[in-house]
Every structure is written in structure tokens, then in C-alpha cells.
Scaffold this motif. Structure first.
Motif, PDB file in Angstrom:
ATOM      1  N   GLY A 175      13.754  -0.140  -9.972  1.00 27.60           N
ATOM      2  CA  GLY A 175      14.353   1.167 -10.211  1.00 27.60           C
ATOM      3  C   GLY A 175      15.442   1.057 -11.257  1.00 27.60           C
ATOM      4  O   GLY A 175      16.296   0.169 -11.170  1.00 27.60           O
ATOM      5  N   ILE A 176      15.425   1.960 -12.251  1.00 29.12           N
ATOM      6  CA  ILE A 176      16.436   1.879 -13.309  1.00 29.12           C
ATOM      7  C   ILE A 176      17.370   3.085 -13.324  1.00 29.12           C
ATOM      8  O   ILE A 176      18.444   3.026 -13.918  1.00 29.12           O
ATOM      9  CB  ILE A 176      15.777   1.697 -14.697  1.00 29.12           C
ATOM     10  CG1 ILE A 176      14.848   2.868 -15.047  1.00 29.12           C
ATOM     11  CG2 ILE A 176      15.029   0.373 -14.749  1.00 29.12           C
ATOM     12  CD1 ILE A 176      14.295   2.793 -16.472  1.00 29.12           C
ATOM     13  N   VAL A 201       9.734   5.169  -2.483  1.00 31.73           N
ATOM     14  CA  VAL A 201       9.907   3.767  -2.877  1.00 31.73           C
ATOM     15  C   VAL A 201       9.840   2.918  -1.613  1.00 31.73           C
ATOM     16  O   VAL A 201      10.527   3.220  -0.631  1.00 31.73           O
ATOM     17  CB  VAL A 201      11.273   3.571  -3.575  1.00 31.73           C
ATOM     18  CG1 VAL A 201      11.550   2.098  -3.803  1.00 31.73           C
ATOM     19  CG2 VAL A 201      11.321   4.338  -4.895  1.00 31.73           C
ATOM     20  N   PRO A 202       9.010   1.853  -1.571  1.00 37.05           N
ATOM     21  CA  PRO A 202       8.178   1.285  -2.644  1.00 37.05           C
ATOM     22  C   PRO A 202       6.724   1.775  -2.630  1.00 37.05           C
ATOM     23  O   PRO A 202       5.887   1.194  -3.324  1.00 37.05           O
ATOM     24  CB  PRO A 202       8.217  -0.206  -2.322  1.00 37.05           C
ATOM     25  CG  PRO A 202       8.200  -0.229  -0.823  1.00 37.05           C
ATOM     26  CD  PRO A 202       9.020   0.967  -0.393  1.00 37.05           C
ATOM     27  N   THR A 203       6.444   2.812  -1.836  1.00 37.33           N
ATOM     28  CA  THR A 203       5.060   3.277  -1.694  1.00 37.33           C
ATOM     29  C   THR A 203       4.398   3.552  -3.038  1.00 37.33           C
ATOM     30  O   THR A 203       3.249   3.148  -3.280  1.00 37.33           O
ATOM     31  CB  THR A 203       5.019   4.553  -0.830  1.00 37.33           C
ATOM     32  OG1 THR A 203       5.568   4.259   0.453  1.00 37.33           O
ATOM     33  CG2 THR A 203       3.590   5.056  -0.668  1.00 37.33           C
ATOM     34  N   ARG A 204       5.121   4.228  -3.917  1.00 37.93           N
ATOM     35  CA  ARG A 204       4.557   4.576  -5.224  1.00 37.93           C
ATOM     36  C   ARG A 204       4.173   3.324  -6.014  1.00 37.93           C
ATOM     37  O   ARG A 204       3.137   3.279  -6.673  1.00 37.93           O
ATOM     38  CB  ARG A 204       5.572   5.409  -6.004  1.00 37.93           C
ATOM     39  CG  ARG A 204       5.134   5.821  -7.404  1.00 37.93           C
ATOM     40  CD  ARG A 204       3.911   6.717  -7.379  1.00 37.93           C
ATOM     41  NE  ARG A 204       3.604   7.226  -8.711  1.00 37.93           N
ATOM     42  CZ  ARG A 204       2.414   7.673  -9.069  1.00 37.93           C
ATOM     43  NH1 ARG A 204       1.423   7.673  -8.202  1.00 37.93           N
ATOM     44  NH2 ARG A 204       2.217   8.126 -10.282  1.00 37.93           N
ATOM     45  N   TRP A 205       5.007   2.300  -5.941  1.00 42.63           N
ATOM     46  CA  TRP A 205       4.726   1.061  -6.671  1.00 42.63           C
ATOM     47  C   TRP A 205       3.478   0.366  -6.109  1.00 42.63           C
ATOM     48  O   TRP A 205       2.655  -0.155  -6.860  1.00 42.63           O
ATOM     49  CB  TRP A 205       5.931   0.129  -6.592  1.00 42.63           C
ATOM     50  CG  TRP A 205       7.194   0.750  -7.116  1.00 42.63           C
ATOM     51  CD1 TRP A 205       7.289   1.828  -7.965  1.00 42.63           C
ATOM     52  CD2 TRP A 205       8.535   0.356  -6.829  1.00 42.63           C
ATOM     53  NE1 TRP A 205       8.605   2.118  -8.223  1.00 42.63           N
ATOM     54  CE2 TRP A 205       9.392   1.237  -7.547  1.00 42.63           C
ATOM     55  CE3 TRP A 205       9.094  -0.651  -6.052  1.00 42.63           C
ATOM     56  CZ2 TRP A 205      10.784   1.126  -7.494  1.00 42.63           C
ATOM     57  CZ3 TRP A 205      10.474  -0.775  -5.999  1.00 42.63           C
ATOM     58  CH2 TRP A 205      11.310   0.107  -6.712  1.00 42.63           C
ATOM     59  N   THR A 249      11.641  -5.790  -7.162  1.00 40.29           N
ATOM     60  CA  THR A 249      10.880  -5.896  -5.912  1.00 40.29           C
ATOM     61  C   THR A 249       9.550  -6.564  -6.230  1.00 40.29           C
ATOM     62  O   THR A 249       8.842  -6.133  -7.141  1.00 40.29           O
ATOM     63  CB  THR A 249      10.629  -4.502  -5.307  1.00 40.29           C
ATOM     64  OG1 THR A 249      11.883  -3.915  -4.939  1.00 40.29           O
ATOM     65  CG2 THR A 249       9.743  -4.593  -4.074  1.00 40.29           C
ATOM     66  N   GLU A 250       9.217  -7.613  -5.498  1.00 39.87           N
ATOM     67  CA  GLU A 250       7.944  -8.300  -5.684  1.00 39.87           C
ATOM     68  C   GLU A 250       6.960  -7.839  -4.618  1.00 39.87           C
ATOM     69  O   GLU A 250       7.325  -7.672  -3.458  1.00 39.87           O
ATOM     70  CB  GLU A 250       8.134  -9.810  -5.623  1.00 39.87           C
ATOM     71  CG  GLU A 250       8.992 -10.356  -6.757  1.00 39.87           C
ATOM     72  CD  GLU A 250       9.073 -11.872  -6.753  1.00 39.87           C
ATOM     73  OE1 GLU A 250       8.470 -12.502  -5.857  1.00 39.87           O
ATOM     74  OE2 GLU A 250       9.731 -12.425  -7.647  1.00 39.87           O
TER      75      GLU A 250
END
Length: 264
Positions: free
Chosen positions: A139-140, A125-129, A205-206
Motif C-alpha cells: 500500500g502506498i 486488503v489483502p483480499t484484492r491482492w 506483504t508476501e
């Protein structure tokens, strides 16, 4: 400037605009610095990311033999619910599988073409996004192993998508969605065993991508059929290069191709 080497997933940095790098064996290229410039790509040969041999790439940058042998390509990679390291049960290499599976994982919502649910290691995170071209993500759940993340994802697939429409993502035909509200609606569908791991106060996250102009009609470049291509680079989103003539090239799906890249 001339670069040569095997294609691998682009490393990224989350800044005001995502920073993208093409990394070769002895050099790297900062793609943000060459936007609006003409580049030429030529396919030279294959180079399996595992054995390094010039063998046709089968999937995920690996040749056929490596794909069906190495732990990095086990079924649990794409289907986390198949993970068994928490049971001390081997798939292909228990030591490797314990190292990867038995670490914190994030179950998340991401909005790239539509809201989707996904799973990634916390360290990604946040690479995958970014790799999925998501302009917002949340993230939930944070669970202690890959299996729990997998069963949570499976439970939510009945209520939210688990795939990205890459065409919509690249055209930037997207809508802002309140992911916190979406999370609050979905938590009731989670398995009981993951309820203690719900992230109740996480914020979105934007993500902003370095794109000068988005394509209107998409032409996907197959470098194994069209061995040479030249175009003006207009942006990078997800793991795609976007060119002025509406051509798009997915670096991730072309891992293992050994290429020559020239900035004209």
C-alpha cells in the motif's frame, strides 16, 4: 461429493498458503483440501447475482438489465476517478455510493505478472491482492474516499502498468521487485492533494498460493461452450482454478453461472 450452485468470487484467507473456498447457497468447498483430485464441472443455467433470474450473464455476474441499472455496476467501480459521492452527486443510488465511496481506500503496488498500480477499499486488503494473483504487494496511499484514490491511480498509470497479464501470472513467470524502491520513485508523480496521505513506512506483504504445479501452455475453459469438463486440480491462484492438462478456469469471470461440481 456433489455440489451445486451459482459461481461467485471465491472468499480467501491469507495464511502461509492462501486458503480458498467455493461458497454455494447451502454448502461450501475448501479447495486446498482437494488439490490433486479430479473434479468435474457442468454448466446448468444462468443465475444473475442481482435479480436471481435465469438470464444470460452480461458482465460482473449480472444480466444486461441489472448491469445497467444497479449501483454495484456503475462506471466508478472500474474507474474510481469517476466517483462523485464526495460532491453529494448521485450516479445511480447516492446512499449506496456514499456508503462505498466515502470510506478509506488504498492505492497500492502489486506484482503478479509485472508491477501494477491499483485501488481498493481498505477493508479489501489483502483480499484484492490475492484476487489478482500478486505474490507481493504494498500500500502506498491511504485516502479518505474513492475519488482521491482514483485520481492518484490515473496519475501513476503513465509511469507503471494498471493491468495484470493473466497468462504470465498463471505460468508464474514472475520476478521479485523491491516495491518500496518503486514507491519512492513514483511518489513525485502523485497529485498534490493526495500527498498528505502517502504511506511512507509500509512494508511489502508476501503472498504464497496453493499451487502444486504451474501450467506451461494455457487453455482457458469456456464452460458456456464446453458444458462439461473434468480435470485434476493442481492449484488455485488469483481467482483461477489450475488443472493438470493446462486448463485454467476463472471463477470471477464466470460469476452468475449455475454449475454442478463433483469430486471424483
Amino acid at each position: 461429493m456433489l455440489f451445486e450452485g451459482v459461481l461467485k468470487k471465491m472468499p480467501t484467507e491469507l495464511k502461509e498458503k492462501v486458503q480458498y473456498y467455493l461458497v454455494f447457497e447451502n454448502d461450501f468447498l475448501h479447495l486446498n483440501q482437494i488439490l490433486d483430485q479430479k473434479i468435474s464441472l457442468s454448466f446448468l443455467k444462468f443465475q444473475c447475482l442481482n435479480c436471481g433470474k435465469d438470464k444470460k450473464i452480461f458482465r460482473q455476474g449480472f444480466c444486461y438489465d441489472c448491469f445497467y441499472e444497479i449501483p454495484q455496476a456503475g462506471d466508478w467501480i472500474m474507474k474510481p476517478e469517476l466517483s462523485t459521492a464526495h460532491l453529494d452527486k448521485e450516479d445511480r443510488d447516492l446512499e449506496y455510493e456514499k456508503r462505498v465511496q466515502l470510506q478509506p481506500h488504498i492505492v497500492y503496488l502489486a506484482n503478479s505478472s509485472n508491477v501494477k498500480v491499483g485501488v481498493t477499499r481498505k477493508t479489501q486488503v489483502p483480499t484484492r491482492w490475492i484476487d489478482q494473483g500478486a505474490h507481493e504487494a504494498l500500500g502506498i496511499l491511504e485516502v479518505p474516499n474513492r475519488y482521491l484514490a482514483g485520481i492518484a491511480e490515473v496519475a501513476l498509470k503513465d509511469h507503471v502498468a494498471d493491468k495484470t497479464n493473466w497468462r504470465t501470472m498463471l505460468k508464474n513467470e514472475i520476478e521479485d521487485v523491491n516495491l518500496e524502491e518503486t514507491r519512492n520513485k513514483l511518489v513525485e508523480f502523485l497529485p498534490e492533494e493526495v500527498e498528505p496521505y502517502i504511506l511512507k513506512n509500509n512494508k511489502e506483504t508476501e503472498i504464497n498460493f496453493p499451487v502444486l504445479s504451474y501450467p506451461t501452455k494455457l487453455k482457458s475453459l469456456n464452460l458456456q461452450k464446453k458444458l462439461d469438463y473434468s480435470g485434476v486440480l493442481k492449484g488455485v491462484k488469483g481467482q483461477y482454478l489450475i488443472f493438470e492438462d493446462n486448463t485454467v478456469f476463472n471463477i470471477r469471470s464466470n460469476e452468475g453461472l449455475y454449475v454442478r461440481l463433483e469430486i471424483n
